[in-house]
Write a protein that holds these residues in place. Structure first.
Motif, PDB file in Angstrom:
ATOM      1  N   UNK A 586      -1.568  14.213   4.757  1.00 19.83           N
ATOM      2  CA  UNK A 586      -2.909  14.737   4.991  1.00 19.83           C
ATOM      3  C   UNK A 586      -3.787  14.593   3.757  1.00 19.83           C
ATOM      4  N   UNK A 587      -3.190  14.793   2.575  1.00 21.12           N
ATOM      5  CA  UNK A 587      -3.930  14.601   1.339  1.00 21.12           C
ATOM      6  C   UNK A 587      -4.216  13.118   1.100  1.00 21.12           C
ATOM      7  N   UNK A 588      -3.322  12.242   1.591  1.00 20.46           N
ATOM      8  CA  UNK A 588      -3.578  10.798   1.476  1.00 20.46           C
ATOM      9  C   UNK A 588      -4.821  10.416   2.255  1.00 20.46           C
ATOM     10  N   UNK A 589      -4.940  10.929   3.469  1.00 16.66           N
ATOM     11  CA  UNK A 589      -6.130  10.640   4.279  1.00 16.66           C
ATOM     12  C   UNK A 589      -7.380  11.209   3.611  1.00 16.66           C
ATOM     13  N   UNK A 590      -7.238  12.406   3.062  1.00 15.22           N
ATOM     14  CA  UNK A 590      -8.380  12.990   2.369  1.00 15.22           C
ATOM     15  C   UNK A 590      -8.787  12.193   1.154  1.00 15.22           C
ATOM     16  N   UNK A 591      -7.805  11.669   0.391  1.00 12.29           N
ATOM     17  CA  UNK A 591      -8.109  10.867  -0.787  1.00 12.29           C
ATOM     18  C   UNK A 591      -8.854   9.591  -0.408  1.00 12.29           C
ATOM     19  N   UNK A 592      -8.478   8.990   0.706  1.00  8.19           N
ATOM     20  CA  UNK A 592      -9.187   7.787   1.176  1.00  8.19           C
ATOM     21  C   UNK A 592     -10.632   8.125   1.528  1.00  8.19           C
ATOM     22  N   UNK A 593     -10.827   9.271   2.191  1.00  9.79           N
ATOM     23  CA  UNK A 593     -12.197   9.705   2.516  1.00  9.79           C
ATOM     24  C   UNK A 593     -12.996   9.948   1.245  1.00  9.79           C
TER      25      UNK A 593
END
Length: 910
Positions: A586-593
């Motif tokens: 979930x933090x990976x997706x947030x980092x991409x955003x």
């Protein structure tokens, strides 16, 4: 007379009613508990304490905070400082009651387990509970967290003592304003003193004395509120107690030449719509270090309650930063924000040390502390602030020098054996200067003179400016007009220094997260350092950016707030919460955003300056590192290098933004925009509807004076808002003003002159009382209506005699504005009125004059933002010889201030 930025002071009621009632009711709540304890011998406990705490926070805290905010809006220095300060006091006291209520069942059970309740007097129950609980904890090896809850009353003394000292100062200062407030604040002072005594004395008499004093607070507060309420309804003082001080503030000192030497920035702050927040700033800087001082010298084993007290007073300090922003004082905005960030960070760091990781091995805690480097950013910024303040008074320089010492004393690389001694001594010195600063700033603000000595300037503003100009931007266009965009001026970039500061502290605090990732102590200690500066205070910066009218508002600080909050959650709290690899996705997706959003912010920054663009570019690399850390592929060395570069950029951005806002011009380079705004270029290249001139240039003044002499109508700056002006040599131009504004013919136009001496030369038949009154209000934001006569012809009004004023009276303005004064010296008396279409808001920037009236007038003298948001206060002096004046219109100077000046003048004439 409302504007987009706010309302004139006359639109607000009397906030003193709410403020004093909040004090009275809060004291009454405590009174009930004290008398009940003294009568029954049973201390309040459990839900009773919690409910009392909630009521104290809502009534004494929130309601009084509102009163303080409104008092600042009414230009009331004393009430604004006192009500916000007391709001912090009652809020902290309410929090203490809640803590007591939450811990009461524990103390009761522990005491009953010893079966000693019947062997103690009822009034010493709490003291006995505390001592017995401590013994039980030592004997049973219970968690220290229980003991921290049991030492709440003793911890509260550390907060009560500074409030006792400050409340005494407020009582003394209020005696220079009215009669009621000294009794209210004096009773509060004595109440706090006996409340503190009641904690350490096993006797009933402190509670009884406190209760009697709290009853006096209630009675004085009710009477004072009634007096102000009746005054607001009747528009005059009916009940005694207000309008006349116990003694004249001028008796406290004289305005010596050395004391009156002020910096360029300070002179520009004199005329403003909002009260001076410096006293509130020093007030807060007295409470926080005093609480830390007690703890540093070993008074208390836990900082749980201390962190709450410091947090509440730091929130009040952020309010002083907010009102400094409204006054366009970039220096105080940055300084107050810096100090609030520092105290919040240190308070919660001590909370973590004393209550969270107290059970961890001492060696591991020491290793975790020594790995932290965030405090060095505070040291660097404190040094920069000291340099920038060298053109201020000696008090300011001394205060900044001691804050530098304070920040050095908290460097975590100092061994623990000497750390708290060094920190405690630094807090002692800093508290003493802050206490004196509170008194000086408050008295000098009330008197609007330097009565209490603050010392001369160590270095003149010109010399400091010359030194810092060595870094002047090579891209600065010499002789250019003020920007056509109000948002691009240095005064509208005031929050920028605080923006760079908060990001710099957060980045440097996160620097060694990678190398110390296995240290649980480091992770816990880093949470307040990154979260407070990067998220909490940056949220405040975001609010200032919205208010400041920046092109992109609060987009960048709001986004970086989210970045640092997420960074804290995952990188520091994550290992403590044991987030699973699946949860990391979930933090990976947030980092991409975050990477995508920051890419757009890079484009936005390209329209700003090179420093901001560099910051966003480095942040993009930092976010790449954050993304890799969620994939367990973090390049530690790259992240450390990028965070270090990010911190260096923030340090330079802080310095450059602070210097440019302090001197209100581009002194240090921020770099040109990489991308030019095509729409703005087309707008600026398009033909303006009327000629414009720069107020900073002599040629600009001469250009506007020629237009006025030729019969033109021009927009000019004043010490309040922009005005339309016409020369009294050209009656037709005065007639044109009515057509330009669509002004009703029955509304007269006033005349503007450069000085009282110009009026003296015309020899009008004024009484000595009127002359003395004028000398006390001119120059300034007050207009006086006086009788017409042949003296106007000698003044130079000439053929415009019938076009200005009414048949028998004329209103005279003497602006406290250098540009306007020089213009009147060149042209002679000017007929002026506010530069806005009739019925619409006043113009507070030359852009507003150009856009609304530029196609109807012959020129505009550009001077940037106006000093005020409303016009002058109009005083009818036609019956002054009968001992009365009347307020026709309340503007930038409050009516109560005008009446105080008049009463003082009348008294001096007797």
């Amino acid at each position: 007379m409302a504007t987009l930025d706010g309302f004139p002071a006359s639109f607000y009621g009397e906030p003193g009613v709410l403020g004093m009632l909040a004090n009275g009711i809060s004291a009454f709540l405590v009174l009930l508990q004290n008398f009940n304890t003294a009568r029954t011998g049973v201390s309040a406990e459990g839900v009773e304490n919690i409910l009392a705490g909630v009521h104290l926070i809502l009534i004494g805290g929130v309601c009084q905070l509102i009163a303080g905010l409104l008092s600042f809006r009414k230009y009331d220095h004393l009430s604004g400082t006192a009500f916000i300060g007391y709001a912090a006091l009652w809020g902290s006291y309410g929090a203490t009651r809640i803590f007591l209520g939450a811990s009461q069942p524990i103390t009761t059970n522990l005491t009953m387990s010893h079966d000693l309740m019947s062997n103690t007097t009822p009034l010493t129950t709490l003291t006995t509970n505390l001592s017995l609980s401590a013994e039980l904890w030592n004997s049973t090896s219970q968690s220290p967290d229980w003991l921290s809850l049991l030492l709440i009353p003793q911890s509260a003394i550390a907060g009560l003592v500074p409030y006792i000292l400050l409340s005494f100062l407020l009582a003394f200062c209020s005696a220079t304003v009215n009669v009621i407030m000294p009794f209210v604040f004096g009773a509060i002072t004595l109440t706090l003193l006996f409340e503190a005594v009641a904690v350490g004395v096993s006797s009933a008499w402190p509670l009884v004395v406190s209760g009697i004093l709290e009853l006096l607070i209630l009675l004085f507060a009710v009477y004072g509120s009634a007096a102000l309420l009746v005054k607001g309804l009747a528009q005059r003082y009916v009940l005694k107690g207000f309008g006349t001080p116990l003694f004249n503030v001028l008796l406290l000192g004289t305005n010596s030449p050395a004391a009156s030497a002020q910096s360029l920035g300070q002179e520009k702050k004199k005329n403003t719509k909002y009260a001076e927040p410096q006293a509130l700033f020093f007030f807060c800087d007295t409470v926080s270090p005093f609480i830390m001082l007690f703890y540093s010298f070993g008074y208390g084993t836990s900082f749980s309650l201390g962190a709450v007290w410091v947090s509440i007073i730091s929130a009040a300090q952020l309010l002083s930063s907010y009102y400094a922003h409204l006054r366009q004082d970039g220096y105080l905005v940055t300084k107050a924000g810096l100090h609030a960030t520092y105290w919040l960070t240190k308070a919660w760091e001590e909370f973590v040390l004393s209550a969270v990781i107290v059970s961890e091995p001492e060696r591991e805690v020491a290793t975790g502390r020594q790995a932290m480097v965030g405090d060095w950013f505070f040291v660097a910024v404190a040094l920069l602030l000291l340099v920038v303040s060298l053109s201020n008074d000696t008090l300011e320089v001394t205060h900044n020098a001691l804050f530098l010492l304070l920040s050095v004393s908290t460097v975590p690389q100092i061994p623990l054996q000497g750390y708290y001694v060094f920190f405690g001594v630094s807090c002692s010195l800093f508290t003493s200067v802050s206490l004196y600063g509170t008194f000086c700033r408050l008295i000098n603000s009330i008197a609007e003179k330097s009565l209490i000595p603050v010392g001369p300037q160590p270095i003149s503003s010109d010399r400091l400016h010359s030194f810092l100009s060595c870094f002047r931007s090579p891209w600065k266009l010499q002789g250019a007009l003020p920007s056509s965009s109000a948002a691009s001026s240095p005064t509208n970039q005031i929050p920028d220094a605080l923006f760079y500061l908060t990001n710099g502290v957060a980045a440097l605090s996160a620097l060694h997260a990678a190398s110390s990732s296995q240290s649980m102590s480091f992770l816990r200690l880093s949470v307040p350092w990154v979260l407070v500066s990067g998220a909490v205070v940056q949220g405040f910066v975001s609010r200032l950016q919205v208010r400041g009218g920046q092109r992109f508002g609060s987009v960048i600080p709001s986004f970086y707030l989210s970045v640092w909050a997420t960074w804290t959650w995952y990188r520091f709290a994550g290992p403590l919460l044991q987030i699973s690899p699946v949860g990391s996705y979930g933090f990976t997706a947030g980092a991409i955003a975050f990477l995508v959003i920051n890419a757009f912010l890079m484009l936005i920054a390209a329209y700003g300056n090179l420093v901001l663009l560099s910051l966003t570019v480095v942040m993009e690399i930092v976010l790449v590192c954050f993304l890799l850390s969620t994939l367990q592929q973090l390049p530690y060395q790259l992240e450390i290098a990028m965070l270090a570069v990010f911190s260096v950029i923030c340090l330079y951005g802080t310095l450059a933004s602070l210097v440019n806002c302090t001197f209100r011009q581009s002194v240090m380079p921020m770099g040109p925009p990489l991308v030019k705004d095509v729409n703005q270029q087309q707008k600026s290249s398009a033909a303006l509807p009327c000629p414009v001139a720069d107020s900073r240039l002599t040629s600009g003044l001469l250009k506007i004076s020629r237009l006025l002499d030729d019969g033109g109508v021009c927009g000019i700056p004043t010490d309040t808002v922009y005005a339309l002006a016409a020369s009294c040599k050209n009656p037709q131009a005065i007639e044109n003003i009515y057509n330009i504004k669509d002004r009703p013919a029955e509304k007269p136009i006033c005349i503007c002159i450069s000085s009282v001496e110009q009026l003296v030369a015309a020899k009008p038949p004024f009484s000595s009382l009127l002359w003395e009154f004028m000398r006390n209000v001119y120059p300034g934001g007050i207009s006086c209506i006086v009788s017409k006569g042949d003296w106007l012809l000698r003044l130079g009004v000439g053929p415009a005699y019938d076009r200005v004023g009414t048949n028998d009276s004329i209103m005279i303005r003497v602006p406290d504005h250098t540009v306007t004064g020089h213009l009147c010296d060149i042209t002679g008396p000017l007929a002026i009125t506010s530069a806005n279409p009739s019925g619409e808001p006043d113009s507070t920037h030359h852009d507003m004059v150009i856009s609304r009236l530029g196609h109807k007038i012959q020129g505009v003298l550009c001077d940037g933002d106006s000093n005020e948001i409303v016009a002058s206060t109009v005083v009818n002096c036609l019956k002054i010889d009968e001992g009365t004046i009347s307020i026709v219109r309340e503007g930038c100077v409050p009516a109560v201030k005008v009446r105080q000046i008049f009463e003082r003048v009348k008294t001096s004439m007797l």
